[in-house]
Structures are given as structure tokens and as C-alpha cells.
Design a protein around this motif. Structure first.
Motif, PDB file in Angstrom:
ATOM      1  N   TYR A   7     -29.327  31.146  25.676  1.00 13.01           N
ATOM      2  CA  TYR A   7     -27.916  31.523  25.809  1.00 13.01           C
ATOM      3  C   TYR A   7     -27.602  32.699  24.902  1.00 13.01           C
ATOM      4  CZ  TYR A   7     -26.712  29.565  21.255  1.00 13.01           C
ATOM      5  OH  TYR A   7     -26.644  29.343  19.908  1.00 13.01           O
ATOM      6  N   ILE A  23     -26.385  28.538   9.261  1.00  8.54           N
ATOM      7  CA  ILE A  23     -26.813  28.149  10.618  1.00  8.54           C
ATOM      8  C   ILE A  23     -28.300  27.807  10.622  1.00  8.54           C
ATOM      9  CG2 ILE A  23     -27.205  29.036  12.961  1.00  8.54           C
ATOM     10  CD1 ILE A  23     -24.580  30.646  12.629  1.00  8.54           C
ATOM     11  N   SER A  26     -28.921  24.411   8.875  1.00 10.69           N
ATOM     12  CA  SER A  26     -28.642  23.206   9.676  1.00 10.69           C
ATOM     13  C   SER A  26     -29.629  23.090  10.819  1.00 10.69           C
ATOM     14  CB  SER A  26     -27.191  23.098  10.179  1.00 10.69           C
ATOM     15  OG  SER A  26     -26.606  24.302  10.427  1.00 10.69           O
ATOM     16  N   SER A  27     -30.071  24.244  11.354  1.00 13.00           N
ATOM     17  CA  SER A  27     -31.055  24.190  12.439  1.00 13.00           C
ATOM     18  C   SER A  27     -32.343  23.536  11.940  1.00 13.00           C
ATOM     19  CB  SER A  27     -31.389  25.593  12.940  1.00 13.00           C
ATOM     20  OG  SER A  27     -30.240  26.257  13.343  1.00 13.00           O
ATOM     21  N   HIS A  30     -31.780  19.739  11.315  1.00 14.34           N
ATOM     22  CA  HIS A  30     -31.525  18.928  12.502  1.00 14.34           C
ATOM     23  C   HIS A  30     -32.676  19.011  13.508  1.00 14.34           C
ATOM     24  CE1 HIS A  30     -29.956  18.612  16.674  1.00 14.34           C
ATOM     25  NE2 HIS A  30     -29.320  17.577  16.194  1.00 14.34           N
ATOM     26  N   ASN A  31     -33.216  20.217  13.699  1.00 14.77           N
ATOM     27  CA  ASN A  31     -34.155  20.416  14.802  1.00 14.77           C
ATOM     28  C   ASN A  31     -35.472  19.691  14.583  1.00 14.77           C
ATOM     29  OD1 ASN A  31     -32.105  22.033  15.648  1.00 14.77           O
ATOM     30  ND2 ASN A  31     -33.229  23.946  15.631  1.00 14.77           N
ATOM     31  N   TYR A  47     -25.345  36.688  19.149  1.00 18.72           N
ATOM     32  CA  TYR A  47     -26.396  35.687  18.939  1.00 18.72           C
ATOM     33  C   TYR A  47     -27.126  35.506  20.263  1.00 18.72           C
ATOM     34  CZ  TYR A  47     -24.061  34.111  14.641  1.00 18.72           C
ATOM     35  OH  TYR A  47     -23.492  34.047  13.397  1.00 18.72           O
ATOM     36  N   GLN A  49     -30.090  32.953  21.525  1.00 18.48           N
ATOM     37  CA  GLN A  49     -30.899  31.834  21.023  1.00 18.48           C
ATOM     38  C   GLN A  49     -31.633  31.141  22.159  1.00 18.48           C
ATOM     39  OE1 GLN A  49     -28.803  28.487  19.181  1.00 18.48           O
ATOM     40  NE2 GLN A  49     -30.511  28.162  17.786  1.00 18.48           N
ATOM     41  N   LEU A  61     -28.036  19.233  21.959  1.00 15.26           N
ATOM     42  CA  LEU A  61     -27.869  20.292  20.961  1.00 15.26           C
ATOM     43  C   LEU A  61     -26.990  21.409  21.513  1.00 15.26           C
ATOM     44  CD1 LEU A  61     -28.490  21.604  18.241  1.00 15.26           C
ATOM     45  CD2 LEU A  61     -30.591  22.549  19.237  1.00 15.26           C
ATOM     46  N   HIS A  64     -23.408  20.606  21.427  1.00 11.39           N
ATOM     47  CA  HIS A  64     -22.964  20.629  20.029  1.00 11.39           C
ATOM     48  C   HIS A  64     -22.742  22.081  19.567  1.00 11.39           C
ATOM     49  CE1 HIS A  64     -22.624  18.869  16.064  1.00 11.39           C
ATOM     50  NE2 HIS A  64     -23.519  19.712  15.588  1.00 11.39           N
ATOM     51  N   ILE A  65     -23.721  22.932  19.823  1.00 11.63           N
ATOM     52  CA  ILE A  65     -23.643  24.332  19.360  1.00 11.63           C
ATOM     53  C   ILE A  65     -22.454  25.048  20.002  1.00 11.63           C
ATOM     54  CG2 ILE A  65     -24.795  26.593  19.461  1.00 11.63           C
ATOM     55  CD1 ILE A  65     -27.474  25.183  19.281  1.00 11.63           C
ATOM     56  N   ASP A  68     -19.241  25.146  18.215  1.00 11.26           N
ATOM     57  CA  ASP A  68     -19.202  25.712  16.857  1.00 11.26           C
ATOM     58  C   ASP A  68     -18.196  26.863  16.812  1.00 11.26           C
ATOM     59  OD1 ASP A  68     -19.907  27.205  14.443  1.00 11.26           O
ATOM     60  OD2 ASP A  68     -21.716  25.987  14.396  1.00 11.26           O
ATOM     61  N   ARG A  70     -17.853  29.250  14.931  1.00 12.94           N
ATOM     62  CA  ARG A  70     -18.329  30.544  14.416  1.00 12.94           C
ATOM     63  C   ARG A  70     -18.726  31.509  15.523  1.00 12.94           C
ATOM     64  NH1 ARG A  70     -22.211  27.769   9.993  1.00 12.94           N
ATOM     65  NH2 ARG A  70     -22.515  26.411  11.793  1.00 12.94           N
ATOM     66  N   HIS A  71     -18.785  31.007  16.754  1.00  9.88           N
ATOM     67  CA  HIS A  71     -19.095  31.925  17.857  1.00  9.88           C
ATOM     68  C   HIS A  71     -18.250  31.612  19.085  1.00  9.88           C
ATOM     69  CE1 HIS A  71     -22.683  29.359  19.558  1.00  9.88           C
ATOM     70  NE2 HIS A  71     -21.635  28.629  19.271  1.00  9.88           N
ATOM     71  N   MET A  92     -36.727  26.882  13.871  1.00  7.06           N
ATOM     72  CA  MET A  92     -35.812  27.920  14.366  1.00  7.06           C
ATOM     73  C   MET A  92     -36.229  29.249  13.725  1.00  7.06           C
ATOM     74  SD  MET A  92     -33.671  28.652  16.571  1.00  7.06           S
ATOM     75  CE  MET A  92     -33.546  26.978  17.204  1.00  7.06           C
TER      76      MET A  92
HETATM   77  C1  LIG Z   1     -25.378  30.717  17.038  1.00  5.24           C
HETATM   78  C2  LIG Z   1     -25.563  29.341  16.483  1.00  5.24           C
HETATM   79  C3  LIG Z   1     -26.789  28.689  16.620  1.00  5.24           C
HETATM   80  C4  LIG Z   1     -26.982  27.408  16.112  1.00  5.24           C
HETATM   81  N1  LIG Z   1     -28.182  26.776  16.281  1.00  5.24           N
HETATM   82  C5  LIG Z   1     -28.345  25.513  15.819  1.00  5.24           C
HETATM   83  C6  LIG Z   1     -29.576  24.815  16.015  1.00  5.24           C
HETATM   84  O1  LIG Z   1     -30.548  25.312  16.596  1.00  5.24           O
HETATM   85  N2  LIG Z   1     -29.659  23.546  15.519  1.00  5.24           N
HETATM   86  C7  LIG Z   1     -28.636  22.947  14.843  1.00  5.24           C
HETATM   87  O2  LIG Z   1     -28.779  21.805  14.425  1.00  5.24           O
HETATM   88  N3  LIG Z   1     -27.479  23.598  14.636  1.00  5.24           N
HETATM   89  C8  LIG Z   1     -27.307  24.857  15.107  1.00  5.24           C
HETATM   90  N4  LIG Z   1     -26.122  25.500  14.899  1.00  5.24           N
HETATM   91  C9  LIG Z   1     -25.121  24.846  14.046  1.00  5.24           C
HETATM   92  C10 LIG Z   1     -24.341  23.779  14.761  1.00  5.24           C
HETATM   93  O3  LIG Z   1     -23.397  24.382  15.625  1.00  5.24           O
HETATM   94  C11 LIG Z   1     -23.605  22.885  13.731  1.00  5.24           C
HETATM   95  O4  LIG Z   1     -22.841  23.680  12.869  1.00  5.24           O
HETATM   96  C12 LIG Z   1     -24.608  22.129  12.876  1.00  5.24           C
HETATM   97  O5  LIG Z   1     -25.511  21.438  13.685  1.00  5.24           O
HETATM   98  C13 LIG Z   1     -23.902  21.128  11.945  1.00  5.24           C
HETATM   99  O6  LIG Z   1     -23.176  20.242  12.717  1.00  5.24           O
HETATM  100  P1  LIG Z   1     -22.268  19.110  12.046  1.00  5.24           P
HETATM  101  O7  LIG Z   1     -21.258  19.851  11.214  1.00  5.24           O
HETATM  102  O8  LIG Z   1     -21.658  18.371  13.216  1.00  5.24           O
HETATM  103  O9  LIG Z   1     -23.194  18.287  11.229  1.00  5.24           O
HETATM  104  C14 LIG Z   1     -25.914  26.772  15.423  1.00  5.24           C
HETATM  105  C15 LIG Z   1     -24.679  27.433  15.293  1.00  5.24           C
HETATM  106  C16 LIG Z   1     -24.498  28.694  15.806  1.00  5.24           C
HETATM  107  C17 LIG Z   1     -23.166  29.387  15.642  1.00  5.24           C
END
Ligand SMILES: Cc1cc2nc3c(=O)[nH]c(=O)nc-3n(C[C@H](O)[C@H](O)[C@H](O)COP(=O)(O)O)c2cc1C
Length: 141
Positions: A7, A23, A26-27, A30-31, A47, A49, A61, A64-65, A68, A70-71, A92
Motif C-alpha cells: 500500500y 513506527i 512498533s513494527s 509487533h511483527n 510511505y 509499505q 495488521l 490496524h495501520i 494510524d 500519522r498517515h 520491517m
Molecule cells: C506508515 C506506517 C506503517 C506502519 N507499519 C507497522 C507495522 O508494520 N507493524 C506494526 O506493528 N505497526 C506499524 N505501524 C504502527 C501502527 O499503526 C501502530 O501505531 C502500532 O502498531 C501501535 O499500535 P497500538 O498503539 O494500538 O499499540 C505503522 C504505522 C504507519 C504510519
């Protein structure tokens, strides 16, 4: 059953090293536990990814992303079932697009500025393959 999702999105604010670090942290956290591997390219407000792993894990995932804050403007470029991972070495991996040799981007687009919104998912994936081939992807410890 393995799948890969690619994406593109736009960062809401100009990305800062702190933001990308957070970012990537957390990746990594979590990953690894969810069997997710991939690569995150960032720079110039974009971005791009690729995430790969089990279908349920990748879909969870992504949903969830996408939330976020931030984007924005998140667009799926490709989603496919795969027989093997392409980015299996990285929980990542990451690439700073603004640090790339512009000729790498130019190879796949009309201008040296990367615009995944304007090209096919196959072309963006070909760019990721090129980044792998030129060892441009930085791993995480
Ligand atoms: C562009 C982008 C890519 C992201 N990629 C991942 C990822 O690969 N794995 C992940 O766990 N979080 C990723 N995040 C962060 C998640 O959106 C999220 O902030 C993080 O998993 C923490 O989630 P929580 O606050 O619910 O614990 C990414 C965020 C952005 C903006």
C-alpha cells in the motif's frame, strides 16, 4: 497461507526521524511475534509499505495501520497470495526514499520523484525488487 499486501499513503505531517523511529520500533515489536515481514519506504511525504505473512495476520495488521493518524490517503496497490516471502529477512526493513540514487526511481517512472499513486502496483513492486537488488534496504537489529 501466505499473502503480501502493498500500500501507499501520505504522511500527515512531514515525517521526522522520531516518527519513523517510533513506527519502526512498533513494527519490530509487533511483527516478530505475528510472523510479519516486510519493508517500509518513506520520504517526500510518502510511505510505501509491503507486508507479508499469514493472511489473517496481514489483514489484521493492515486494518490496524490504516487507522494510524500519522498517515492518510491509504491506497492498496497490490494484494496477492504468495508461495514464498520476498522480504523474509526483515521484521520491517526500511529505505529512505530521499536518500536514494534518483536513477533507481527514474528507471520505473516518468520523473525522479516517486509517485506510487500514479503507477501500477507491479511497477511499485518492481522498484522494491530493485531496492533489494541494490542492497538499499536497511535492516533492524
Ligand atoms: C506508515 C506506517 C506503517 C506502519 N507499519 C507497522 C507495522 O508494520 N507493524 C506494526 O506493528 N505497526 C506499524 N505501524 C504502527 C501502527 O499503526 C501502530 O501505531 C502500532 O502498531 C501501535 O499500535 P497500538 O498503539 O494500538 O499499540 C505503522 C504505522 C504507519 C504510519
Amino acid at each position: 497461507m501466505l499473502v503480501r499486501l502493498l500500500y501507499v499513503s501520505r504522511s500527515v505531517k512531514p515525517e521526522t526521524p522520531e516518527e519513523t523511529e517510533s513506527i519502526l520500533n512498533s513494527s519490530r515489536e509487533h511483527n516478530i511475534g505475528n510472523g510479519i515481514t516486510g519493508v517500509l519506504c518513506f520520504g517526500g511525504g510518502i510511505y510505501l509499505q509491503a507486508i507479508e505473512g499469514g493472511r489473517n495476520q496481514v489483514n489484521a495488521l493492515y486494518t490496524h495501520i490504516v487507522k494510524d493518524p500519522r498517515h492518510k490517503d491509504v491506497v492498496i496497490l497490490a494484494y496477492e497470495e504468495i508461495t514464498e516471502r520476498r522480504f523474509g529477512g526483515w521484521t520491517m526493513g526500511h529505505v529512505r526514499l530521499d536518500k536514494l540514487n534518483p536513477s533507481i526511481v527514474l528507471k520505473y517512472s516518468e520523473t525522479p520523484e516517486l509517485d506510487p499513486y500514479g503507477v501500477s502496483g507491479n511497477v511499485s513492486f518492481a522498484l522494491l525488487e530493485e531496492l533489494m537488488a541494490t542492497a538499499s534496504i536497511v535492516g533492524r537489529a
